[in-house]
Write a protein that holds these residues in place. Sequence first.
Motif, PDB file in Angstrom:
ATOM      1  N   THR A  43       0.848  -1.184   0.000  1.00 51.99           N
ATOM      2  CA  THR A  43       0.000   0.000   0.000  1.00 51.99           C
ATOM      3  C   THR A  43       0.886   1.238   0.000  1.00 51.99           C
ATOM      4  OG1 THR A  43      -0.113   0.190   2.415  1.00 51.99           O
ATOM      5  CG2 THR A  43      -1.754  -1.227   1.338  1.00 51.99           C
ATOM      6  N   SER A  44       0.311   2.387  -0.314  1.00 53.50           N
ATOM      7  CA  SER A  44       1.104   3.616  -0.363  1.00 53.50           C
ATOM      8  C   SER A  44       1.672   3.963   1.009  1.00 53.50           C
ATOM      9  CB  SER A  44       0.236   4.767  -0.882  1.00 53.50           C
ATOM     10  OG  SER A  44      -0.912   4.935  -0.079  1.00 53.50           O
ATOM     11  N   ASP A  45       0.917   3.701   2.077  1.00 52.75           N
ATOM     12  CA  ASP A  45       1.417   3.980   3.425  1.00 52.75           C
ATOM     13  C   ASP A  45       2.607   3.081   3.770  1.00 52.75           C
ATOM     14  OD1 ASP A  45      -0.390   5.994   4.003  1.00 52.75           O
ATOM     15  OD2 ASP A  45      -1.901   4.612   4.779  1.00 52.75           O
ATOM     16  N   GLU A  46       2.519   1.823   3.373  1.00 54.08           N
ATOM     17  CA  GLU A  46       3.631   0.902   3.622  1.00 54.08           C
ATOM     18  C   GLU A  46       4.875   1.337   2.861  1.00 54.08           C
ATOM     19  OE1 GLU A  46       1.916  -3.535   4.360  1.00 54.08           O
ATOM     20  OE2 GLU A  46       1.435  -2.665   2.420  1.00 54.08           O
ATOM     21  N   ARG A  47       4.697   1.695   1.598  1.00 50.34           N
ATOM     22  CA  ARG A  47       5.848   2.124   0.797  1.00 50.34           C
ATOM     23  C   ARG A  47       6.510   3.344   1.411  1.00 50.34           C
ATOM     24  NH1 ARG A  47       2.632   0.862  -3.775  1.00 50.34           N
ATOM     25  NH2 ARG A  47       2.079   3.048  -4.058  1.00 50.34           N
ATOM     26  N   LYS A  48       5.704   4.280   1.847  1.00 52.96           N
ATOM     27  CA  LYS A  48       6.251   5.506   2.423  1.00 52.96           C
ATOM     28  C   LYS A  48       7.070   5.209   3.671  1.00 52.96           C
ATOM     29  CE  LYS A  48       4.852   9.994   4.286  1.00 52.96           C
ATOM     30  NZ  LYS A  48       3.706  10.877   4.639  1.00 52.96           N
ATOM     31  N   LEU A  49       6.554   4.370   4.551  1.00 56.68           N
ATOM     32  CA  LEU A  49       7.270   4.037   5.790  1.00 56.68           C
ATOM     33  C   LEU A  49       8.568   3.286   5.495  1.00 56.68           C
ATOM     34  CD1 LEU A  49       4.330   2.965   8.141  1.00 56.68           C
ATOM     35  CD2 LEU A  49       5.842   4.939   8.438  1.00 56.68           C
ATOM     36  N   LEU A  50       8.514   2.358   4.548  1.00 58.85           N
ATOM     37  CA  LEU A  50       9.710   1.583   4.218  1.00 58.85           C
ATOM     38  C   LEU A  50      10.765   2.463   3.549  1.00 58.85           C
ATOM     39  CD1 LEU A  50       8.092  -1.742   2.932  1.00 58.85           C
ATOM     40  CD2 LEU A  50       9.252  -1.363   5.117  1.00 58.85           C
ATOM     41  N   TYR A 103      -2.793  -3.670  -5.119  1.00 50.99           N
ATOM     42  CA  TYR A 103      -3.699  -3.666  -6.277  1.00 50.99           C
ATOM     43  C   TYR A 103      -5.101  -3.240  -5.848  1.00 50.99           C
ATOM     44  CZ  TYR A 103      -6.572  -5.293 -10.153  1.00 50.99           C
ATOM     45  OH  TYR A 103      -7.477  -5.353 -11.188  1.00 50.99           O
ATOM     46  N   ILE A 104      -5.548  -3.719  -4.700  1.00 50.83           N
ATOM     47  CA  ILE A 104      -6.865  -3.333  -4.186  1.00 50.83           C
ATOM     48  C   ILE A 104      -6.919  -1.830  -3.976  1.00 50.83           C
ATOM     49  CG2 ILE A 104      -8.491  -3.598  -2.280  1.00 50.83           C
ATOM     50  CD1 ILE A 104      -8.251  -6.133  -3.869  1.00 50.83           C
ATOM     51  N   GLN A 105      -5.856  -1.274  -3.414  1.00 51.84           N
ATOM     52  CA  GLN A 105      -5.812   0.171  -3.180  1.00 51.84           C
ATOM     53  C   GLN A 105      -5.808   0.938  -4.499  1.00 51.84           C
ATOM     54  OE1 GLN A 105      -2.211   2.143  -1.495  1.00 51.84           O
ATOM     55  NE2 GLN A 105      -3.566   2.720   0.198  1.00 51.84           N
ATOM     56  N   SER A 106      -5.066   0.454  -5.480  1.00 60.14           N
ATOM     57  CA  SER A 106      -5.035   1.099  -6.800  1.00 60.14           C
ATOM     58  C   SER A 106      -6.404   1.052  -7.468  1.00 60.14           C
ATOM     59  CB  SER A 106      -4.003   0.421  -7.703  1.00 60.14           C
ATOM     60  OG  SER A 106      -2.707   0.545  -7.173  1.00 60.14           O
ATOM     61  N   LEU A 107      -7.093  -0.080  -7.338  1.00 57.62           N
ATOM     62  CA  LEU A 107      -8.441  -0.218  -7.889  1.00 57.62           C
ATOM     63  C   LEU A 107      -9.382   0.788  -7.243  1.00 57.62           C
ATOM     64  CD1 LEU A 107     -10.646  -1.691  -9.537  1.00 57.62           C
ATOM     65  CD2 LEU A 107     -10.819  -3.321  -7.624  1.00 57.62           C
ATOM     66  N   LEU A 108      -9.275   0.929  -5.934  1.00 56.40           N
ATOM     67  CA  LEU A 108     -10.123   1.880  -5.209  1.00 56.40           C
ATOM     68  C   LEU A 108      -9.874   3.317  -5.675  1.00 56.40           C
ATOM     69  CD1 LEU A 108     -12.152   2.378  -2.880  1.00 56.40           C
ATOM     70  CD2 LEU A 108     -10.170   2.567  -1.358  1.00 56.40           C
ATOM     71  N   SER A 109      -8.602   3.678  -5.809  1.00 51.08           N
ATOM     72  CA  SER A 109      -8.264   5.033  -6.262  1.00 51.08           C
ATOM     73  C   SER A 109      -8.762   5.284  -7.673  1.00 51.08           C
ATOM     74  CB  SER A 109      -6.747   5.243  -6.203  1.00 51.08           C
ATOM     75  OG  SER A 109      -6.267   5.107  -4.884  1.00 51.08           O
ATOM     76  N   ALA A 110      -8.591   4.281  -8.550  1.00 53.08           N
ATOM     77  CA  ALA A 110      -9.042   4.422  -9.937  1.00 53.08           C
ATOM     78  C   ALA A 110     -10.563   4.543 -10.000  1.00 53.08           C
ATOM     79  CB  ALA A 110      -8.561   3.234 -10.765  1.00 53.08           C
ATOM     80  N   ALA A 111     -11.263   3.784  -9.165  1.00 54.78           N
ATOM     81  CA  ALA A 111     -12.729   3.836  -9.152  1.00 54.78           C
ATOM     82  C   ALA A 111     -13.222   5.189  -8.650  1.00 54.78           C
ATOM     83  CB  ALA A 111     -13.286   2.710  -8.281  1.00 54.78           C
TER      84      ALA A 111
END
Length: 1002
Positions: A549-556, A864-872
Amino acid sequence: MDEGGSRIRRRVSVRKRNRPSLESVFAASPATELKHSDEEKDDDEMVAGSRRRKTVDVQPVEVQPHHLSDSRYPDLLWIIDSEEDMFAQVDDLEQKYLQLPEHRNHATDHANEDLCSESDKHNTLNVTVVGDCTELNIGDHTKNQSRHEDVSIEPEADILYDVPSSQVLFFENLHNSSSDLGGPSTEEKDWNSSFPKTVNEELPVNSREQPQQTVESSSKIRTSSDANRGKSLKDHLKSTMTGNAKAQTPIFSRTKQLKETLLSEEINVAKKTIESSSDDLGPFYSLPSKVRDLYVQFKGIEKLYEWQHTCLTLKSVQERKNLIYSLPTSGGKTLVAEILMLQELLCRRRDVLMILPYVAIVQEKLHMIGEGTRGAILEMTLAKILYTSKTTQIIGMSATLNNVEDLQKFLQAEYYTSQFRPVELKEYLKINDTIYEVNSRAENGMTFSRLLNYKYSDTLKKMDPDHLVALVTEVIPSYSCLVFCPTKKNCENIAEMICKSLSKEYLKHKEKEKQEVIQNLKNVSGGNLCRVLRHTIPFGVAYHHSGLTSDERKLLEEAYSTGVLCLFTCTSTLAAGVNLPARRVILRAPYVAKEFLKRNQYKQMIGRAGRAGIDSVGESILILQEKDKQQVLQLISKPLENCYSHLVQEFTKGIQTLFLSLIGLKIATNLDDIYRFMSGTFFGVQQKVLLKEKSLWEITMESLRYLTEKGLLQKDTMCGSKEEFQNNFHITKLGRASFKGTIDLAYCDILYRDLKKGLEGLMLESLLHLIYLTTPYDMASQCDPDWMIYFRQFNQLSPAEQNVAALVGVSENFIGKKASGQAIRKKVDKNIVNRLYLSFILYTLLKETNIWSVSEKFNMPRGYIQSLLSAAAAFSSCVLHFCEELEEFWVYRALLGELTKKLTYCVKAELIPLMEVTGVLEGRARQLYNAGYKSLTHLANANPEVLIRTIDHLSRRQAKQIVSSAKMLLHEKAEALQEEVEELLRLPSDFPGLVASSTEKA
């Protein structure tokens, strides 16, 4: 609008970041030259993004890059002189100032001077196409560019010395708003009228060293309750007050007043200098010395690289001509663009807008203009600017360019290049257990370097046939390392394999910090943590790919940047621009997925090697098998690939969309003008190479004919003329709806039919039908349903919801047969079936509001779920605008508005009002709701000190920000209601009595 209102919209300031940045606050620092820091800083913190907070302090604008995975889509910087400005959030008062009772009941009576003269009357646009936003590696340096140590701030007797000027002015205007409703002051008019208003100012030669000026300046806001002005100001006022929790006015010190006066005078001089033909550029490339001091204080930059100085003093830059410049990765290219931005902001008083790539990672190549859909969109944007504005300046930067002549001709630009790289890069190839150094002078392109000397057990040899453990343990944990893998799954497997082979000594390295990373990951994921990361992070290892997820990427990424994590196993998307350099970069194989590496991709990846200011050298190691040896040798020696226009190749997202927008915006409405526009595009420049069978005229005619036949355009023949090139076109209602909704023209007619069919039996008992209508069409083609999961989810639907599936053409019988593997004779549209499956995912997500549980339920990556949500959410907004242009779809408007909000926030309905407040995400909203703060009114009337005691892990600054943001939102809603009341009570202009009276007077 009066001049006072105009001035307010021209104010530019910054938003405070969690870590030090150039934009934090003006503060004193010793006089010195600029020099690059020994430590890497986050270069992407100076951003002019889409979320702006309106303030009054004129400071550098922050530009926050978005991330994208494509390796060839550049950043775009627009510097615009127009009525609408960008605004950034100001700093909060420090805790010590807010806690002092003696400062709570005073109002300041100081009126600050303007920083710069009034903007040019010319509507001038400065566009900078940035090829590598991450290249502003401000901390980068060579051996002779050391960090400025122990930058100290001069002690100040006045306790409010560090209070941002914008904060002081906010309180002043809050206190004195009733007396500030008029136009600009006489002083301001005199100030603004003292400068000539020009377009092409010349930048003189820079003076390399100047005395330090420890001063600050701000500008006085004048507000108005006038209905016309209020409406335009309202859009920005919310952000102005966000972060300003204290409503009383602190004391504004005399010392600070004098310092700001000095800075105003200095900017005055800079403004005059930049408009003159003098060879003396002033304190810092026509900018105030305070800007230089801020770079020293917050970025550790004391001296520019020689090429940067040369580029900034080029005649083409001084004359504001178009320019393309390219350098290798990590050369500091973005710093040049940044200084040019500040010149526009502080001295020319033009606005700055940076349009960043919008997928996953910031890119670094200007020639990504030749990369698919994103390249076509970039080309269209630049072509429109070039066609409509002759005063536009375009500055393009890139790490790599090959056919630059085509780009020069398209952008009408000059070209500057340098091979400077602050850290030496050494390239190696590994075959079996032998390391070879890449050497262009050698006969076969490489020379023997060394043999790997690492004791492998039989078990480890089977686990690690490529000797990755040996290669990474040579550098970690003392230095950082990136391992690029062909696939996402390979990233996770390699990370786990390496950790199984590491000794327990690695667990002790920054043990406490790594536990904090794990806890933070749990906090942003509702207590969830990936099994792989749970095992690898204690060793300082993590994977990085789009499945996070974007939050995970940011923290890492933050943990890696600070040295808590020392090894990333990642996919090629990270190489495209995320500012995460390493001492050693390892390419697991010369493939991206199943495709062999391109030269541009290879350069991107190895370009991450070598951290300026930390490493004396960077290393890249490409692991290959004997079968790939010849292909790899060609890879490392061949020139970079050319970039070509995709304007016609991307038909519906390229040339058709371009023509629709040209006619919709009335940029070009007849065939002759449209053809002339096309001749000036990048495609027009390359037409002899790209067009083999048809001419540019024929392509233009075909595209216009297609749009007309599709009902998006209508052709009108000019009276008395039979010449085809004089045909005028106008946009139809369907065309305008597609244009306003930014609907892909490949799907606009399908969307129209779906919405029309939906009206016949719109099911409102649940959101499923609406969700299906707003599920992105383009994601359906990429979907591969799990039929057992599909069947299970279908059976969990209510009878009414199952009717939705039948209405769109998907039956239970069909899904059951697919799940059991039976043959299906009846043909069903695959895109509809896949789209409905994605609708099930979104519907489940809105009910459960937990990405992790939905990810597990549908066996899909949470990223992918998060990307789908943002795209929707984005597509739902597009469909809403589409329906607003077509009266027949009025019933959808309110429904889609609510759905868009639900998809945007994806939380329980009761939490949505709380999440409108700045700084409140889902976890915090749930905390506040459970504590009894269930509405905006509750938060607006909350006591920050009580919030701190009530809500876990809430800092004083965050509490103040939440309360002030809630107050502003509440005030904004009240103002909107007041305007509505006034509108309702206002006598209509077409009232019969008024019409008759005006007729009699006439």
